[in-house]
Design an enzyme around this catalytic site. Structure first.
Site, short mmCIF file in Angstrom:
data_model
loop_
_atom_site.label_atom_id
_atom_site.label_comp_id
_atom_site.label_asym_id
_atom_site.label_seq_id
_atom_site.Cartn_x
_atom_site.Cartn_y
_atom_site.Cartn_z
CB ILE A 63 -4.24 -5.21 -1.03
CG1 ILE A 63 -5.03 -4.21 -0.18
CG2 ILE A 63 -3.38 -4.50 -2.08
CD1 ILE A 63 -4.17 -3.34 0.75
N GLY A 64 -3.76 -8.12 -2.23
CA GLY A 64 -2.99 -8.99 -3.13
C GLY A 64 -3.89 -9.76 -4.07
CB THR A 96 4.58 -11.79 -1.57
OG1 THR A 96 4.55 -10.43 -1.13
CG2 THR A 96 5.84 -12.05 -2.39
N GLY A 97 1.51 -12.59 -0.79
CA GLY A 97 0.24 -12.28 -0.12
C GLY A 97 -0.85 -12.06 -1.15
N GLY A 98 -0.87 -12.95 -2.14
CA GLY A 98 -1.85 -12.82 -3.23
C GLY A 98 -3.13 -13.60 -2.99
CB THR A 99 -4.05 -16.08 -0.46
OG1 THR A 99 -3.62 -15.39 0.72
CG2 THR A 99 -2.94 -17.00 -0.94
CE1 TYR A 111 0.57 -3.16 9.41
CE2 TYR A 111 -0.03 -0.84 9.44
CZ TYR A 111 0.05 -2.05 8.77
OH TYR A 111 -0.38 -2.13 7.46
CB SER A 163 1.01 1.42 5.99
OG SER A 163 0.08 2.00 6.89
#
Ligand SMILES: NC(=O)c1ccc[n+]([C@@H]2O[C@H](COP(=O)([O-])OP(=O)(O)OC[C@H]3O[C@@H](n4cnc5c(N)ncnc54)[C@H](OP(=O)(O)O)[C@@H]3O)[C@@H](O)[C@H]2O)c1
Length: 249
Positions: free
Chosen positions: A18-19, A12-15, A149, A136
């Protein structure tokens, strides 16, 4: 031969950031990769760099999309050996500058979206599979502007510890990667895409890291590979910190 060869991996968040670095690294190692992103545009742009990968739009602020992630994934990937639950956003604001809208968005993506995306994919995961969550160092290191955050990432960290107890009953491992500062678009997003300002922020942050620099996304990808491979089989509910000493020293 890499342990990732022929493994089915959802990121997820591979765009971006880090992803995307992890998707590239895992694809080169022979994994079948499916990435998610929040929009068709970001997905298509990432898939140009990942010719053999699949993509799905799943905006974590849209619960209808989150709750259909399992079914949508199953159509192209009936079994998932590795889930890298990585999508996240950062709104760094001091207490008096935080708004309810920014706070809610961060909790929606980093906590609720994270939780229900794991809930959606987990039924597709067989015994022996692994989940890695991007947390994090923010829950452990007091920093100005990171209270909200840090709370969202503290929730992610606690979620992993508790899910580990539950999922080990199915022989599914879950652990975290906890980066310090990493060069990604997360900083330019904070300043509306102003790359000069983003570089200033990163330079300032690098000066607070004992090793005097920030990490590359590729360095984080190598730790993710370790966390879902045989070398980490006795790790459960815990984390790898990659922060150049920022949280410890
Ligand atoms: N960079 C750092 O210093 C750092 C340090 C510690 C932890 N982290 C964590 O690392 C993870 C990745 O961040 P990054 O630094 O690689 O940032 P990034 O380059 O901005 O990438 C963020 C990723 O999350 C996705 N995303 C953002 N909002 C989303 C939404 N509403 N729905 C679905 N996907 C969404 C983005 O997809 P789209 O592009 O499609 O929106 C993108 O793929 C985050 O969880 C972040 O908190 C980063």
């Amino acid at each position: 031969m890499s342990h990732l060869k022929d493994k089915n991996v959802v990121i997820t968040g591979g765009t971006k950031g880090i992803g995307l670095a992890t998707a590239l690294h895992f694809s080169r190692a022979g994994a079948n990769v499916l990435i998610t992103g929040s929009s068709e545009a970001s997905l298509q742009s990432a898939l140009k760099q990942l010719p053999n990968a699949e993509g799905l739009v799943c905006d974590l602020t849209d619960m209808a999309q989150v709750m259909s992630l399992g079914n949508a994934t199953q159509k192209t990937m009936p079994q998932v050996d590795v889930l890298f639950a990585n999508a996240g956003i950062a709104h760094f604001r001091p207490l008096q500058e935080m708004t309810e809208a920014l706070f809610d968005e961060m909790m929606q993506v980093n906590v609720k979206g994270l939780y229900f995306s794991i809930q959606q994919i987990e039924p597709l995961m067989p015994s022996g599979s692994a989940i890695v969550v991007t947390a994090s160092i923010a829950p452990r290191k007091g920093q100005i502007g990171l209270s909200a955050y840090g709370a969202s990432k503290g929730a992610a960290r606690a979620m992993v510890r508790n899910l580990a107890a539950e999922l080990t009953q199915k022989n599914i491992r879950i652990n975290c990667i906890s980066p310090g500062p990493v060069v990604t678009d997360i900083f330019s997003r904070m300043v509306d895409g102003d790359e000069v300002e983003a570089k200033k922020i990163l330079d300032r942050i690098a000066s607070t890291v004992p090793q005097g620099r920030v990490a590359t996304a590729d360095e984080i990808a190598h730790s993710v590979e370790f966390l879902c491979g045989p070398g980490s089989e006795f790790m459960l509910g815990t984390e790898i910190t990659m922060d150049g000493g920022k949280a410890e020293l």
